[in-house]
Design an enzyme around this catalytic site. Sequence first.
Site, mmCIF file in Angstrom:
data_model
loop_
_atom_site.group_PDB
_atom_site.id
_atom_site.type_symbol
_atom_site.label_atom_id
_atom_site.label_comp_id
_atom_site.label_asym_id
_atom_site.label_seq_id
_atom_site.Cartn_x
_atom_site.Cartn_y
_atom_site.Cartn_z
ATOM 1 N N HIS A 148 43.115 12.463 43.926
ATOM 2 C CA HIS A 148 43.015 11.359 42.976
ATOM 3 C C HIS A 148 44.194 10.388 43.048
ATOM 4 C CE1 HIS A 148 39.306 12.287 40.829
ATOM 5 N NE2 HIS A 148 39.611 13.562 41.023
ATOM 6 N N ASN A 204 32.693 11.863 44.906
ATOM 7 C CA ASN A 204 32.053 10.808 44.128
ATOM 8 C C ASN A 204 32.994 9.639 43.839
ATOM 9 O OD1 ASN A 204 33.072 13.116 42.578
ATOM 10 N ND2 ASN A 204 32.577 11.921 40.752
ATOM 11 N N HIS A 205 34.290 9.868 43.784
ATOM 12 C CA HIS A 205 35.247 8.784 43.537
ATOM 13 C C HIS A 205 35.548 7.988 44.794
ATOM 14 C CE1 HIS A 205 36.748 9.796 39.378
ATOM 15 N NE2 HIS A 205 36.031 10.867 39.680
ATOM 16 N N ASP A 257 37.300 13.240 46.657
ATOM 17 C CA ASP A 257 38.089 12.582 45.613
ATOM 18 C C ASP A 257 39.558 12.443 46.017
ATOM 19 O OD1 ASP A 257 35.801 12.243 44.170
ATOM 20 O OD2 ASP A 257 36.344 13.584 42.535
ATOM 21 N N ASP A 269 40.448 16.766 45.270
ATOM 22 C CA ASP A 269 40.722 16.024 44.046
ATOM 23 C C ASP A 269 42.182 15.586 43.952
ATOM 24 O OD1 ASP A 269 38.082 16.234 42.309
ATOM 25 O OD2 ASP A 269 38.376 18.132 43.382
#
Length: 180
Positions: free
Chosen positions: A5, A80-81, A45, A3
């Site tokens: 991001h 998922n991102h 992610d 993550d």
Amino acid sequence: ISDVHLGCTRYQLAESPKDFFFAWHDVITKYAIAEKVDFVLIGGDFFHKKNVDPQGMNHAVLGLNLLKENGIPAVAIEGNHDQHSNESDHSWLRSLASWGLLKLLEPKSDERGNIKYKPWDDDEREGAFIDIGRARIFGSHWYGASANVAIPALTKALRDNQREGAFHILLLHTDVEGHQ
């Protein structure tokens, strides 16, 4: 790590993407390079959106190049991102893998839905597991709400692909049921 991001804008603050980059950069310099790790695992992610902005891609390439220059392979799965958009079956993580900046582990499924693992191929720049030292690292997809169904199939596939004497790692990007 997971993550990361990259490219995330929080609370409509223009400095947010830089904050996420600085966190990514700190992990690389303070914990990967300084500690001379054998590899870095990215558990999904990596990017905040499927459509990566140029600054987010620059931040990704800069960090991955730092790892590469220091002989530290980056091994990743899609979260998922990170997944490809509906218009294409190609994601930005696949591009980074094709450029030799990371190893994106992607298992395939046969016509009956059985998960198939093939070893990483440096020439093709694809595969579903990789051996680095004493570790065998397996990738997985983001399964969303079907993770509970996928886990038994993953378990079987891992058993079928064990390496004697290896430490086995499964990268799995998922929620823990009942928790955000």
